[in-house]
Design an enzyme around this catalytic site. Structure first.
Site, PDB file in Angstrom:
ATOM      1  N   GLU A 219       5.824   2.618   8.634  1.00 37.23           N
ATOM      2  CA  GLU A 219       4.689   3.517   8.797  1.00 37.23           C
ATOM      3  C   GLU A 219       4.167   3.426  10.231  1.00 37.23           C
ATOM      4  O   GLU A 219       4.472   2.482  10.966  1.00 37.23           O
ATOM      5  CB  GLU A 219       3.579   3.140   7.792  1.00 37.23           C
TER       6      GLU A 219
ATOM      7  N   GLN B 262      -2.957   1.887   5.644  1.00 38.08           N
ATOM      8  CA  GLN B 262      -2.015   0.790   5.438  1.00 38.08           C
ATOM      9  C   GLN B 262      -1.251   0.421   6.700  1.00 38.08           C
ATOM     10  O   GLN B 262      -1.127  -0.756   7.030  1.00 38.08           O
ATOM     11  CB  GLN B 262      -1.025   1.139   4.308  1.00 38.08           C
ATOM     12  N   GLY B 263      -0.708   1.403   7.393  1.00 41.34           N
ATOM     13  CA  GLY B 263       0.057   1.106   8.594  1.00 41.34           C
ATOM     14  C   GLY B 263       1.143   0.086   8.332  1.00 41.34           C
ATOM     15  O   GLY B 263       1.888   0.171   7.371  1.00 41.34           O
TER      16      GLY B 263
ATOM     17  N   ARG C 299       8.756   9.599  -0.016  1.00 39.51           N
ATOM     18  CA  ARG C 299       7.601   8.735   0.252  1.00 39.51           C
ATOM     19  C   ARG C 299       7.550   7.671  -0.846  1.00 39.51           C
ATOM     20  O   ARG C 299       7.803   7.960  -2.015  1.00 39.51           O
ATOM     21  CB  ARG C 299       6.313   9.545   0.255  1.00 39.51           C
ATOM     22  N   HIS C 300       7.191   6.463  -0.479  1.00 39.45           N
ATOM     23  CA  HIS C 300       7.100   5.348  -1.430  1.00 39.45           C
ATOM     24  C   HIS C 300       6.092   5.626  -2.552  1.00 39.45           C
ATOM     25  O   HIS C 300       5.241   6.511  -2.434  1.00 39.45           O
ATOM     26  CB  HIS C 300       6.715   4.057  -0.702  1.00 39.45           C
ATOM     27  N   GLY C 301       6.147   4.817  -3.616  1.00 37.78           N
ATOM     28  CA  GLY C 301       5.177   4.909  -4.710  1.00 37.78           C
ATOM     29  C   GLY C 301       3.783   4.471  -4.266  1.00 37.78           C
ATOM     30  O   GLY C 301       3.593   3.880  -3.200  1.00 37.78           O
TER      31      GLY C 301
ATOM     32  N   ARG D 151       6.447  -1.811  -0.001  1.00 42.71           N
ATOM     33  CA  ARG D 151       6.206  -0.645  -0.870  1.00 42.71           C
ATOM     34  C   ARG D 151       7.369   0.351  -0.808  1.00 42.71           C
ATOM     35  O   ARG D 151       7.726   0.968  -1.803  1.00 42.71           O
ATOM     36  CB  ARG D 151       4.867   0.013  -0.526  1.00 42.71           C
TER      37      ARG D 151
ATOM     38  N   THR E  40       0.048   2.692  -3.941  1.00 44.23           N
ATOM     39  CA  THR E  40      -0.463   1.321  -3.835  1.00 44.23           C
ATOM     40  C   THR E  40      -1.967   1.320  -4.088  1.00 44.23           C
ATOM     41  O   THR E  40      -2.606   2.373  -4.083  1.00 44.23           O
ATOM     42  CB  THR E  40      -0.209   0.742  -2.428  1.00 44.23           C
TER      43      THR E  40
ATOM     44  N   TRP F 276      -4.176   0.292  -2.002  1.00 47.04           N
ATOM     45  CA  TRP F 276      -4.836   0.802  -0.790  1.00 47.04           C
ATOM     46  C   TRP F 276      -4.782   2.322  -0.714  1.00 47.04           C
ATOM     47  O   TRP F 276      -5.711   2.938  -0.193  1.00 47.04           O
ATOM     48  CB  TRP F 276      -4.211   0.178   0.461  1.00 47.04           C
TER      49      TRP F 276
END
Length: 196
Positions: free
Chosen positions: A82, A21-22, A8-10, A58, A12, A14
């Site tokens: 996403e 985020q979508g 999973r990305h780092g 991201r 943010t 949001w």
């Protein structure tokens, strides 16, 4: 056998604000970049042949930090985006309740269906297995896409736990099914790399 590492990305801004985020292209914040740096240091000691990622910033930035340290070019694939969240993107739970009421999740607000998300996640995984047999492939994506794909790939595993930012999950393609070797591991964030 093909081995796939799901990341999973780092984090943010949001994420911290509880906003959906979508497909909104929200960048990593300072903490997210630090998480991705720590993850890339972890990956320096691991063997990976390819890196794929979502085309959203991201995930791309997270993947590129790993790619730089490994000397591997990152390959973007839109199927790793996403879940498209329609009208709720950019909103918090409180904002959704205020605008659409407590039953907002039962309304048609333009969100991509769970089945559609699973289908594109599984199609991507099947392509990877066909394209890279017996290799180790790292995939950087998002919580919704990864979560739904994992539910389909390893229904026999207990994966109710929330995937943390920059967590690593490792799957091995067995003869009859996928097996989960590692789930939601964030040892790189806890200083657990001292012995490597």
């Amino acid at each position: 056998m093909t081995i796939i590492g799901l990341v999973r990305h780092g984090i943010t801004d949001w994420n911290l604000e509880g906003k959906v985020q979508g497909h909104s292209d929200i960048p990593l914040n300072e903490e997210g970049r630090m998480q991705a740096q720590l993850l890339s240091q972890r990956m320096k000691g691991e063997s990976w042949d390819y890196i794929y990622c979502s085309d959203l910033g991201r995930a791309l930035e997270t993947a590129q930090l790993i790619g730089e340290i490994k000397g591997i070019d990152v390959i973007m694939d839109k199927r790793l985006r996403e879940v498209h969240c329609g009208l709720i993107e950019g909103t918090t739970e409180a904002e959704r309740v205020k605008k659409w009421g407590y039953g907002w999740s039962k309304l048609d607000l333009g969100m991509e269906s769970q089945q559609d998300v699973m289908a594109r996640g599984i199609a991507f995984i099947n392509d990877i297995v066909e394209r890279h047999p017996d290799q180790r492939v790292l995939v950087v994506s998002h919580i919704g896409l990864l979560g739904y794909t994992l539910k389909r790939l390893i229904p026999h595993e207990d994966i109710g736990e929330h995937l943390d930012n920059t967590s690593v999950t490792i799957l091995k393609k067995g003869e009859h099914r996928w097996e989960c070797e590692l789930f939601n591991c964030t040892k790189h964030l806890d200083g657990g790399l001292n012995d490597e």
